[in-house]
Design an enzyme around this catalytic site. Sequence first.
Site, mmCIF file in Angstrom:
data_model
loop_
_atom_site.group_PDB
_atom_site.id
_atom_site.type_symbol
_atom_site.label_atom_id
_atom_site.label_comp_id
_atom_site.label_asym_id
_atom_site.label_seq_id
_atom_site.Cartn_x
_atom_site.Cartn_y
_atom_site.Cartn_z
ATOM 1 N N HIS A 48 5.704 3.298 12.004
ATOM 2 C CA HIS A 48 4.744 2.786 12.974
ATOM 3 C C HIS A 48 3.798 3.894 13.381
ATOM 4 O O HIS A 48 4.212 5.045 13.475
ATOM 5 C CB HIS A 48 5.466 2.227 14.216
ATOM 6 C CG HIS A 48 4.605 1.300 14.992
ATOM 7 N ND1 HIS A 48 3.737 1.736 15.955
ATOM 8 C CD2 HIS A 48 4.446 -0.038 14.904
ATOM 9 C CE1 HIS A 48 3.086 0.693 16.438
ATOM 10 N NE2 HIS A 48 3.497 -0.392 15.814
ATOM 11 N N ASP A 82 8.326 -6.151 12.382
ATOM 12 C CA ASP A 82 8.372 -7.060 11.230
ATOM 13 C C ASP A 82 9.714 -7.051 10.505
ATOM 14 O O ASP A 82 10.012 -7.982 9.763
ATOM 15 C CB ASP A 82 7.268 -6.686 10.232
ATOM 16 C CG ASP A 82 5.909 -6.937 10.835
ATOM 17 O OD1 ASP A 82 5.682 -8.066 11.285
ATOM 18 O OD2 ASP A 82 5.096 -6.001 10.887
HETATM 19 N N1 COA Z 1 7.991 3.542 3.753
HETATM 20 C C1 COA Z 1 7.948 4.759 3.180
HETATM 21 N N2 COA Z 1 7.247 5.786 3.701
HETATM 22 C C2 COA Z 1 6.580 5.563 4.828
HETATM 23 C C3 COA Z 1 6.581 4.313 5.475
HETATM 24 C C4 COA Z 1 7.333 3.289 4.882
HETATM 25 N N3 COA Z 1 7.378 2.073 5.453
HETATM 26 N N4 COA Z 1 5.835 4.367 6.576
HETATM 27 C C5 COA Z 1 5.349 5.619 6.636
HETATM 28 N N5 COA Z 1 5.808 6.333 5.587
HETATM 29 C C6 COA Z 1 5.502 7.732 5.303
HETATM 30 C C7 COA Z 1 4.156 7.788 4.591
HETATM 31 O O1 COA Z 1 4.289 7.712 3.206
HETATM 32 C C8 COA Z 1 3.629 9.112 5.067
HETATM 33 O O2 COA Z 1 4.280 10.134 4.341
HETATM 34 P P1 COA Z 1 3.476 11.454 3.899
HETATM 35 O O3 COA Z 1 3.053 12.086 5.193
HETATM 36 O O4 COA Z 1 4.497 12.198 3.129
HETATM 37 O O5 COA Z 1 2.315 10.952 3.101
HETATM 38 C C9 COA Z 1 4.133 9.206 6.501
HETATM 39 O O6 COA Z 1 5.306 8.402 6.557
HETATM 40 C C10 COA Z 1 3.109 8.700 7.534
HETATM 41 O O7 COA Z 1 2.764 7.357 7.160
HETATM 42 P P2 COA Z 1 1.321 6.724 7.290
HETATM 43 O O8 COA Z 1 1.223 5.562 6.359
HETATM 44 O O9 COA Z 1 0.271 7.772 7.201
HETATM 45 O O10 COA Z 1 1.377 6.202 8.778
HETATM 46 P P3 COA Z 1 0.322 5.257 9.460
HETATM 47 O O11 COA Z 1 0.455 5.495 10.914
HETATM 48 O O12 COA Z 1 -1.023 5.399 8.854
HETATM 49 O O13 COA Z 1 0.822 3.788 9.087
HETATM 50 C C11 COA Z 1 2.227 1.918 9.007
HETATM 51 C C12 COA Z 1 1.708 3.067 9.859
HETATM 52 C C13 COA Z 1 2.991 0.954 9.891
HETATM 53 C C14 COA Z 1 1.029 1.148 8.409
HETATM 54 C C15 COA Z 1 3.133 2.459 7.888
HETATM 55 O O14 COA Z 1 4.288 3.029 8.479
HETATM 56 C C16 COA Z 1 3.488 1.426 6.864
HETATM 57 O O15 COA Z 1 2.746 1.213 5.906
HETATM 58 N N6 COA Z 1 4.652 0.718 7.023
HETATM 59 C C17 COA Z 1 5.029 -0.336 6.094
HETATM 60 C C18 COA Z 1 4.258 -1.599 6.417
HETATM 61 C C19 COA Z 1 4.696 -2.213 7.709
HETATM 62 O O16 COA Z 1 5.886 -2.367 7.973
HETATM 63 N N7 COA Z 1 3.711 -2.618 8.518
HETATM 64 C C20 COA Z 1 3.957 -3.280 9.778
HETATM 65 C C21 COA Z 1 3.452 -2.467 10.929
HETATM 66 S S1 COA Z 1 3.984 -3.157 12.467
#
Ligand code: COA
Length: 378
Positions: free
Chosen positions: A264, A315
Amino acid sequence: MSAVEEYSGAIDRGLEGIVACSTSISTIAGTTLLFRGYTIEDLAANATFEEVAYLLWHGRLPQQTGLDALRKQLGESLALPQEARVWLLGLPKNVHPMDFLHAVVAGLSLHDPDANLLDRDATLRKATRLTARIGTIIGAYHRARLGQWPMDPCPDRSLAWNFLYGILGHEPDDEDVRDFEICLVLHADHELNASAFSARVTASSLSGIYSSVMAAIGTLKGSLHGGANEAVLRMLREIGSPKNLDAFLDDAFKTGKKVMGFGHRVYKEGDPRAHILKKMSERLTRKVGRPELFEMSAQLEEKMAARKGLIPNVDFYSATVYDSLGIPVDLFTPVFAASRISGWCAHVLEQYENNRIYRPRGRYVGERDLRYAPIAKR
Ligand code: COA
């Protein structure tokens, strides 16, 4: 006239750390989420979804007369206008339900006499119609694709009851209705999430609430936002059994695939909504005789914490909750929309109250000094 300077400041990718507006609708406060000052735990335990919608739109919980009036307006708005029912049944059904929802909301704006009015009363009337009708649209879509007539909504029943009735095609169980209503309460708003921000950006150009809700539906659809709940159940089905969890995670981490329902932007310690949904998922998967789905989810949660320090978001456990309530997997994100519509409308109302158009800057990294060449010389 002085030249406009190009932007050369720092870039906040994903607008992380940017505070884009003041809001009194909801906030993440320590380990909880507040809607207008009330904790999400308090509202989930005690409030109806209609009360929460009132709270978000008016800033206070309703008195009995206010709640009765809202329920009456919602009840009267449940049925779609007759003209819309005609064209709705002719739309393709072999599409993603979020695309269907998007198209029908656009179509409904054509029948709304208030469509282009921006004052608060007109916006509230449209908010009420939209909040009542999203469930009706989803139910109609689902029944139509099964070759069945949509159920006629029951105006004296709650939105949660009508949603389940519209999909299941029969009167839902009272306990299921209350559990589903808690899900609607939990998802109603969440500060400046991507879809609420989209709604506000659109409202900020003084476009009407239908345009805002369409922008928000499009944003919610994506798998990094509301689309994650659908992706979670598909992922759990793909994993199939707890013995496959490690191999699944090894592959996901090696190939850089996101594990759906984890991580998140704001919560790093735990999402209060996920705690409530986890308990509900455990109870409901047992009730429907599939406790193994919950067991596998709980093991995945442990492994994600141990291997990546990532926590489940709203979710993750909502997927097994909706599945246990008999909701088809591709309708999970529309369920999210049926709840978040209340928050989107609150954000549009708030944006109009103190509006300034959103217009950030981009740092230009493209070509310069090129000269136009006729097509034959390119
Ligand atoms: N699975 C694997 N790795 C994850 C992850 C996941 N669900 N969520 C974050 N990470 C990792 C990223 O790969 C990143 O790693 P890095 O720094 O080595 O590249 C790090 O954690 C930071 O993630 P990032 O995607 O930059 O965070 P964000 O704040 O931009 O995105 C979300 C937040 C929620 C979009 C992201 O955690 C995600 O894509 N989750 C899965 C989709 C989801 O459940 N969405 C519902 C949100 S309520």
